[in-house]
Design an enzyme around this catalytic site. Sequence first.
Site, PDB file in Angstrom:
ATOM      1  N   SER A 270      39.844  37.884  38.465  1.00 15.27           N
ATOM      2  CA  SER A 270      39.218  39.203  38.485  1.00 15.27           C
ATOM      3  C   SER A 270      39.392  39.875  37.136  1.00 15.27           C
ATOM      4  CB  SER A 270      39.847  40.081  39.566  1.00 15.27           C
ATOM      5  OG  SER A 270      41.073  40.585  39.089  1.00 15.27           O
ATOM      6  N   LYS A 271      38.649  40.937  36.956  1.00 16.23           N
ATOM      7  CA  LYS A 271      38.672  41.704  35.708  1.00 16.23           C
ATOM      8  C   LYS A 271      40.092  42.087  35.283  1.00 16.23           C
ATOM      9  CE  LYS A 271      34.371  42.720  34.388  1.00 16.23           C
ATOM     10  NZ  LYS A 271      34.052  42.255  33.055  1.00 16.23           N
ATOM     11  N   ARG A 272      40.941  42.234  36.287  1.00 19.55           N
ATOM     12  CA  ARG A 272      42.299  42.682  35.978  1.00 19.55           C
ATOM     13  C   ARG A 272      43.009  41.749  35.006  1.00 19.55           C
ATOM     14  NH1 ARG A 272      45.700  41.826  39.408  1.00 19.55           N
ATOM     15  NH2 ARG A 272      44.162  41.048  40.896  1.00 19.55           N
TER      16      ARG A 272
END
Length: 500
Positions: A270-272
């Site tokens: 994910s973007k995280r």
Amino acid sequence: MSTDPAAVRVRFAPSPTGFLHIGGARTALYNYLYAKKNGGVFILRIEDTDKDRSSLDSFLESITESLNWLGTTPDEGPVVTPREPGVIKDKGGFGPYLQSARQEKGIYKEALDRLVPSGGIYKCYCTPEDLKQRREEAVSKGLEPGYDGRCRDLTQKEKEEFESRGIKYAWRIKTPDEGVLSFDDMIRGKIEVEARMVSDFVIMKSDGMPTYNFACAVDDHLMKISHVIRGDDHISNTHKQMLIYGAMGVPAPEYAHLPQVHGTDGKKLSKRTGAVSVEEYRDMGYLPGALRNYLALIGWSTEDSQQIFKEDELVKKFDLSRCNTSSGIFDPQKLDWMNGKYIREEDPRNLAKMAFRWLNEAGLIDDTDNIPRVIDAIKLEQEKIESLKGIPELIDFLVKDDIKYDEKSVEKRLKKDGVKKVLEDVVGIFEKAPDFTVPGLEEAVRQYVEKEGLGAGRVFHPVRVAVSGRMKGPGLFEMLEFLGREKVLGRMKYAIDHLT
Ligand code: GLU
């Protein structure tokens, strides 16, 4: 166009989500490699039946661009050309390749009509509210939440009664009540599920749209797909699709389910934990070959754990049966390492070509055709390049006439006692140097260092900052030769007058 099917036909079938995700790119790549290795065909099919048509063009453009950039151009699929916006053509003889267009053509309706006489499917009049309520009841009693089969054996009269009330029906497929559903996965071997766990499921919704499983099975069959290579999140769908093939009375393709791609935190990518789309990696200046090589190794390896694969080596060595069954990790640090490897090995001319957009943006490509000079500058800095995007910053002082002096470097190396004299002396040496090449310059400067009893750094550092404006760069003498006498003297004199 030939409709003679190649033995191996594989497809990448994304739903339009806006961009090509790293996990999707890995799936596309494995399909591509498998096709190329076996002299087969790689197909792009867009599964957009439940998507809004308006964003389709831009999705198609971006996914096509990403697949091309990665070197995994489909042999068949929908094609958009920038010259004809909104026009989607078919490349290949098994189109259309958009499920929305296939729906419009009535392909799924026809497939459904062919199934009706078999008695293996039935009309279901249950409304979403009924279903929800019954599911909740079942769960509260500790029962399976699947469809309870209420409409399986409706009488003609009951059906008429529903229809007279204007209730729309969906079509469900009858699934076996007992036994096991099983298929042989090319990566995981036999995968089984108890049939009772798969309740009668919808293949055509009451609005006339096929469900994913139905459209997918119909299309894989009509497109003569021989092998379905996709994420293991689809395993339960495969059991369902096998049942659809059974009802249609046609053979199913072979299946290979790939483990998921996770981030370094072990969770879904994910973007995280970093960038997640191919476009982002392209825009950060990664080499397509490096990303492709890296993606290939998430979930697959050769026996000798080879890391770097040249040109067609990936195609030659790729082997589905050597894929892992546990999830793979996408580690940006390892990708950086691989990117560095690729940059060191690449022909500087190609680096310049690939970095053109950034070189141009930085004003390093002028209309006097200084490209050979840019290429030579890249060669000089090749060891230090970390990304294509970072090239302009590394070479601008080599290519441009004017340079920016970095304040910290000036403070640390030029604003010191004695620096002015050193620079003046070196200017004298450079003015007299018979030729302005590495060996002569190096010898002359080293002799001066010795004669003056100075540490080499006391001379090298200020000269470097005076001619480049910064503390880091290529070898000092290589840099001086590259810049040439005139530029070097001009910059040194400027530094003497203004910066010491
Ligand atoms: N459209 C599905 C998805 O994006 C892929 C289905 C498949 O490969 O069968 O997950």
